[in-house]
Write a protein that holds these residues in place. Sequence first.
Motif, PDB file in Angstrom:
ATOM      1  N   THR A 179     -66.014  -4.447 -42.948  1.00  0.00           N
ATOM      2  CA  THR A 179     -64.904  -4.952 -43.750  1.00  0.00           C
ATOM      3  C   THR A 179     -63.870  -3.851 -43.863  1.00  0.00           C
ATOM      4  O   THR A 179     -64.092  -2.724 -43.401  1.00  0.00           O
ATOM      5  CB  THR A 179     -65.378  -5.364 -45.161  1.00  0.00           C
ATOM      6  N   GLU A 180     -62.734  -4.159 -44.465  1.00  0.00           N
ATOM      7  CA  GLU A 180     -61.711  -3.132 -44.631  1.00  0.00           C
ATOM      8  C   GLU A 180     -62.272  -1.951 -45.421  1.00  0.00           C
ATOM      9  O   GLU A 180     -62.874  -2.126 -46.482  1.00  0.00           O
ATOM     10  CB  GLU A 180     -60.505  -3.708 -45.366  1.00  0.00           C
ATOM     11  N   ASN A 181     -62.074  -0.738 -44.856  1.00  0.00           N
ATOM     12  CA  ASN A 181     -62.600   0.469 -45.498  1.00  0.00           C
ATOM     13  C   ASN A 181     -61.659   0.912 -46.614  1.00  0.00           C
ATOM     14  O   ASN A 181     -60.965   1.931 -46.527  1.00  0.00           O
ATOM     15  CB  ASN A 181     -62.766   1.579 -44.469  1.00  0.00           C
ATOM     16  N   ILE A 182     -61.635   0.095 -47.693  1.00  0.00           N
ATOM     17  CA  ILE A 182     -60.791   0.355 -48.852  1.00  0.00           C
ATOM     18  C   ILE A 182     -61.661   0.281 -50.096  1.00  0.00           C
ATOM     19  O   ILE A 182     -62.503  -0.620 -50.235  1.00  0.00           O
ATOM     20  CB  ILE A 182     -59.638  -0.665 -48.952  1.00  0.00           C
ATOM     21  N   ASP A 211     -63.282  -3.790 -53.930  1.00  0.00           N
ATOM     22  CA  ASP A 211     -62.901  -3.611 -52.535  1.00  0.00           C
ATOM     23  C   ASP A 211     -61.421  -3.929 -52.357  1.00  0.00           C
ATOM     24  O   ASP A 211     -60.667  -4.004 -53.329  1.00  0.00           O
ATOM     25  CB  ASP A 211     -63.771  -4.479 -51.612  1.00  0.00           C
ATOM     26  N   GLY A 212     -61.003  -4.127 -51.117  1.00  0.00           N
ATOM     27  CA  GLY A 212     -59.592  -4.268 -50.829  1.00  0.00           C
ATOM     28  C   GLY A 212     -58.943  -5.536 -51.336  1.00  0.00           C
ATOM     29  O   GLY A 212     -57.708  -5.628 -51.335  1.00  0.00           O
ATOM     30  N   ARG A 213     -59.720  -6.519 -51.769  1.00  0.00           N
ATOM     31  CA  ARG A 213     -59.115  -7.764 -52.223  1.00  0.00           C
ATOM     32  C   ARG A 213     -58.309  -7.598 -53.501  1.00  0.00           C
ATOM     33  O   ARG A 213     -57.286  -8.266 -53.697  1.00  0.00           O
ATOM     34  CB  ARG A 213     -60.196  -8.812 -52.419  1.00  0.00           C
ATOM     35  N   ILE A 258     -55.993   1.133 -40.647  1.00  0.00           N
ATOM     36  CA  ILE A 258     -57.109   1.240 -41.584  1.00  0.00           C
ATOM     37  C   ILE A 258     -58.329   0.604 -40.927  1.00  0.00           C
ATOM     38  O   ILE A 258     -58.253  -0.510 -40.401  1.00  0.00           O
ATOM     39  CB  ILE A 258     -56.781   0.532 -42.912  1.00  0.00           C
ATOM     40  N   HIS A 259     -59.439   1.282 -40.941  1.00  0.00           N
ATOM     41  CA  HIS A 259     -60.645   0.765 -40.303  1.00  0.00           C
ATOM     42  C   HIS A 259     -61.122  -0.494 -41.033  1.00  0.00           C
ATOM     43  O   HIS A 259     -61.062  -0.574 -42.267  1.00  0.00           O
ATOM     44  CB  HIS A 259     -61.738   1.835 -40.315  1.00  0.00           C
ATOM     45  N   ASP A 260     -61.592  -1.448 -40.258  1.00  0.00           N
ATOM     46  CA  ASP A 260     -61.993  -2.725 -40.855  1.00  0.00           C
ATOM     47  C   ASP A 260     -63.368  -3.187 -40.378  1.00  0.00           C
ATOM     48  O   ASP A 260     -63.653  -4.376 -40.334  1.00  0.00           O
ATOM     49  CB  ASP A 260     -60.958  -3.803 -40.542  1.00  0.00           C
ATOM     50  N   THR A 261     -64.223  -2.264 -39.986  1.00  0.00           N
ATOM     51  CA  THR A 261     -65.585  -2.611 -39.590  1.00  0.00           C
ATOM     52  C   THR A 261     -66.565  -2.063 -40.639  1.00  0.00           C
ATOM     53  O   THR A 261     -66.559  -0.860 -40.920  1.00  0.00           O
ATOM     54  CB  THR A 261     -65.921  -2.005 -38.216  1.00  0.00           C
ATOM     55  N   LEU A 267     -59.033   5.082 -48.932  1.00  0.00           N
ATOM     56  CA  LEU A 267     -59.060   4.315 -47.694  1.00  0.00           C
ATOM     57  C   LEU A 267     -59.329   5.240 -46.518  1.00  0.00           C
ATOM     58  O   LEU A 267     -59.032   6.440 -46.567  1.00  0.00           O
ATOM     59  CB  LEU A 267     -57.764   3.542 -47.477  1.00  0.00           C
TER      60      LEU A 267
END
Length: 435
Positions: free
Chosen positions: A122-125, A95-97, A117-120, A139
């Motif tokens: 969590t970050e959409n990455i 994920d984005g981490r 960037i959408h974050d619901t 993303l």
Amino acid sequence: FPVFTDPLTGKKIVDNTKSHKVKTDHLLRVDDHDFTMRPAFAGPAVPVGVDVQVESLDSISEVDMDFTMTLYLRHYWKDERLSFPSTTNKSMTFDGRLVKKIWVPDVFFVHSKRSFIHDTTTENIMLRVFPDGHVLYSLRVTVTAACNMDFSRFPLDSQTCTLELESYAYTDEDLMLYWKSGDESLSTDDRISLSQFLIQKFHTTSRLAFYSSTGWYNRLYINFTLRRHIFFFLLQTYFPATLMVMLSWVSFWIDRRAVPARVSLGITTVLTMSTIITGVNASMPRVSYIKAVDIYLWVSFVFVFLSVLEYAAVNYLTTVRDGKDRKLREKSLPCTCGMSHTGTMMVDGDGTYSEADTNSLAGYTRADAPEDTPEKQEHMVVHLSLDNESTGTKKKARFRSFSLMQNTHAIDTYSRMIFPGSYIIFNLIYWSAYC
């Protein structure tokens, strides 16, 4: 390694995630490299492929001249520093981490006003790393970008908007940005629709962009063409304006002596046209050129205004004509003093008259005069003093002013044909030019 039992199969499974050897930092050797530098630093440019999936086209704003789009942006490149040994050749997904610890392309949206960037929830990455070092970085982004619109044909127009992607820091000597699969790099959802526009096509292009202070950069373009739906504007603008013009023509059939009726009708249509024009311009940017709808509305306004001026001309000419007729009647009725012969003129309701011998009425007083019968209630008796030497031809010329004026003025008669004919010709030219 820790062992646990699978509740479904009852088999014992070794939990390798607890091993220090398979930690992400150790497996990808993140701490062993300096990821502040791009892959193959000081070497050839890093190829970074891009593809985009458009999730939705949220809105188009004519007033702000921009559009809002939600999309999945994916990057593909190879970073050998992230390669890892694998017996199954399977990729690892993060994920984005992890993104904050490695190098990723610094792509941004040119001419964007807002983006996030959408974050619901969590970050959409998503980051996917393959054993050979290939990386997929995806993303989900919503971006509002400027769109230079031309409203000269509004609302019969088509607009082409562009979303532009470019590396912020790396020139074409360090990073080569390209569409991964050509035109197939852009995919859209078939359910995308807009209330006022028909989405005609999406396509991709790319070229170099030059900045005098920093150099050349690869720039990718997402182009889409929108054609405006005309039916809404037909109902809300064109049809009401046409009805107002046609309503102004009704005054041509109203008696010219009915001043309140014709004036109030003209003022009502003029004010209604002004309201329509104001309502259309309130939802549009203040451009310095004439739009197609402006041409139609202002020509319609001119037709309505001319109908008011037409009645002003009719009323003025009628007043002048009445004044002349009044003077002629005064000249045609001289004093009876000194006249040797008296005649009687019978004037009917239709404006004709007949001469009778006044001797037939001589000696009658008001009481002795024969009572009016129903057949003679439509006549009026006029006692005229005529000179004995006057002839019948002179008498007719002297009393022409007694004929009743017709109610319809010649200008009204011509306007009934000229105004509709001119407006029809204008509509034929307008719709053939813009459709």
